[in-house]
Each structure stands twice: as structure tokens, then as C-alpha cells.
Design a protein around this motif. Structure first.
Motif, PDB file in Angstrom:
ATOM      1  N   ASP A 159      42.512  39.617  67.977  1.00 19.63           N
ATOM      2  CA  ASP A 159      41.581  38.497  67.804  1.00 19.63           C
ATOM      3  C   ASP A 159      42.214  37.437  66.902  1.00 19.63           C
ATOM      4  O   ASP A 159      42.997  37.759  65.999  1.00 19.63           O
ATOM      5  CB  ASP A 159      40.265  38.962  67.175  1.00 19.63           C
ATOM      6  N   ARG A 160      41.850  36.180  67.145  1.00 14.94           N
ATOM      7  CA  ARG A 160      42.397  35.063  66.375  1.00 14.94           C
ATOM      8  C   ARG A 160      41.262  34.143  65.954  1.00 14.94           C
ATOM      9  O   ARG A 160      40.369  33.863  66.747  1.00 14.94           O
ATOM     10  CB  ARG A 160      43.384  34.254  67.222  1.00 14.94           C
ATOM     11  N   PHE A 161      41.336  33.674  64.700  1.00 10.06           N
ATOM     12  CA  PHE A 161      40.308  32.791  64.167  1.00 10.06           C
ATOM     13  C   PHE A 161      40.980  31.629  63.450  1.00 10.06           C
ATOM     14  O   PHE A 161      41.829  31.827  62.578  1.00 10.06           O
ATOM     15  CB  PHE A 161      39.388  33.551  63.205  1.00 10.06           C
TER      16      PHE A 161
ATOM     17  N   CYS B 104      36.218  39.276  58.325  1.00  8.49           N
ATOM     18  CA  CYS B 104      37.513  39.894  58.620  1.00  8.49           C
ATOM     19  C   CYS B 104      37.939  40.778  57.455  1.00  8.49           C
ATOM     20  O   CYS B 104      38.165  40.281  56.345  1.00  8.49           O
ATOM     21  CB  CYS B 104      38.582  38.822  58.825  1.00  8.49           C
TER      22      CYS B 104
ATOM     23  N   ASN C  16      43.769  43.764  66.107  1.00  9.06           N
ATOM     24  CA  ASN C  16      43.311  43.993  67.484  1.00  9.06           C
ATOM     25  C   ASN C  16      43.609  42.804  68.401  1.00  9.06           C
ATOM     26  O   ASN C  16      43.234  42.809  69.561  1.00  9.06           O
ATOM     27  CB  ASN C  16      41.821  44.329  67.523  1.00  9.06           C
TER      28      ASN C  16
END
Length: 80
Positions: free
Chosen positions: A26-28, A63, A24
Motif C-alpha cells: 500500500d502507498r499513501f 500506519c 504490504n
């Protein structure tokens, strides 16, 4: 994403920081191997580590491995 690829990335020596990119968008960030924990189908990304005890602390982001698109290297921070 292949869980074995994630497992190998977390075991790399020396560890190279990376970013988890979700399907989607999103970045972590995972700046230390202690900041992530992989189970069979989930990668938990912790927001902070206790440097003295070298353990993950604080809230984590869950995640689902099937929703991880890719891993990208984090750019190195330049010294000021």
C-alpha cells in the motif's frame, strides 16, 4: 522503519512531498507536512488539508511504523 527518520522527513525545510510505502505494498501520499502526524509507533496520514487554516482535516489512515517499508519522493507535477 526508524521513527526518527520519519520525524526528520516531516521536519525538512523546505518540505519535500513523499509517499509512504507499506510492507504490504500500500502507498499513501504526504504532499504537505500538515498531512501527517507521528506518534511513538504510528504515523497518521490525513487525506486532505484545510489550506486556509493549514490543518489536517477529514479521515486519516493509521500506519504502524513497524509496517512502513520505505519513503519515496513524489514526482513533481508538471505545469500544463
Amino acid at each position: 522503519m526508524d521513527p526518527d527518520e520519519l520525524r526528520e522527513k516531516l521536519k525538512e525545510q523546505p518540505f519535500e512531498p513523499f509517499e509512504v510505502v507499506m510492507t504490504n505494498g500500500d502507498r499513501f501520499s504526504v504532499r504537505h507536512s500538515e498531512m501527517a502526524h507521528l506518534t511513538v509507533d504510528t504515523l497518521y496520514v490525513f487525506r486532505d488539508i484545510d489550506a486556509e487554516r493549514e490543518i489536517a482535516v477529514g479521515p486519516s489512515i493509521r500506519c504502524a511504523v513497524v509496517n512502513i517499508s520505505t519513503l519515496e519522493p513524489l514526482p513533481e507535477k508538471k505545469a500544463s
